[in-house]
Design a protein around this motif. Sequence first.
Motif, PDB file in Angstrom:
ATOM      1  N   GLY A 115       0.788  -1.228   0.000  1.00 27.31           N
ATOM      2  CA  GLY A 115       0.000   0.000   0.000  1.00 27.31           C
ATOM      3  C   GLY A 115       0.819   1.275   0.000  1.00 27.31           C
ATOM      4  O   GLY A 115       0.262   2.369  -0.036  1.00 27.31           O
ATOM      5  N   SER A 117       3.725   4.183  -1.304  1.00 28.54           N
ATOM      6  CA  SER A 117       3.863   4.955  -2.547  1.00 28.54           C
ATOM      7  C   SER A 117       4.768   4.261  -3.558  1.00 28.54           C
ATOM      8  O   SER A 117       4.547   4.352  -4.763  1.00 28.54           O
ATOM      9  N   GLU A 119       5.083   0.975  -3.992  1.00 32.90           N
ATOM     10  CA  GLU A 119       4.278  -0.084  -4.606  1.00 32.90           C
ATOM     11  C   GLU A 119       3.346   0.511  -5.661  1.00 32.90           C
ATOM     12  O   GLU A 119       3.229  -0.029  -6.760  1.00 32.90           O
ATOM     13  N   GLN A 120       2.715   1.610  -5.349  1.00 27.83           N
ATOM     14  CA  GLN A 120       1.811   2.250  -6.306  1.00 27.83           C
ATOM     15  C   GLN A 120       2.569   2.733  -7.540  1.00 27.83           C
ATOM     16  O   GLN A 120       2.121   2.550  -8.670  1.00 27.83           O
ATOM     17  N   SER A 123       3.858  -0.266  -9.782  1.00 31.06           N
ATOM     18  CA  SER A 123       2.800  -1.031 -10.454  1.00 31.06           C
ATOM     19  C   SER A 123       2.333  -0.317 -11.713  1.00 31.06           C
ATOM     20  O   SER A 123       1.860  -0.953 -12.653  1.00 31.06           O
ATOM     21  N   ARG A 124       2.497   0.988 -11.775  1.00 31.09           N
ATOM     22  CA  ARG A 124       2.205   1.741 -12.999  1.00 31.09           C
ATOM     23  C   ARG A 124       3.445   1.850 -13.878  1.00 31.09           C
ATOM     24  O   ARG A 124       3.356   1.865 -15.093  1.00 31.09           O
TER      25      ARG A 124
END
Length: 152
Positions: A115, A117, A119-120, A123-124
């Motif tokens: 969860g 930043s 990881e976010q 993933s993009r």
Amino acid sequence: MQKSSFVYVTFIRSTPQKVFEALTDPAITKKYWGHENVSDWKPGSKWEHVRDNADHNVNITGNVIECTPPSRLVVSWSSPDSYADTQKHSRVTYEITEYEGMVKLAVHHDELEKGGSMEQGISRGWPIVLSSLKSWLETGEAIDIFAKPKAA
């Protein structure tokens, strides 16, 4: 703290040597990634992901954990602000194998804060960066990794 991981696999019409070089040669990484991956690539050495702009900002940094050309590269991955705290590092493993006249590139990004930043962001980021790498190796042209989707 819970951890997560991300795995991305792509197949590229290239050779293991060219794929490995594309991951480690700053002159090549800036063509498809917009950043230079800078290091001597020796285990224990620092590596930096340097933005190809006037300021040459370091966006990501870490240490080389393993370097076995042309089949495997493992690095720690952190923001420059978190570099001194190894507990905040994640890990990226690039596995490069020959596969029926192609190369199978598997990227494992693990030890991510679930969860968080990072990881976010990855993933993009990984899908478009690795798509650009594939395009560059196969056609000589990278894609725009900074492109934004059009609003519907």
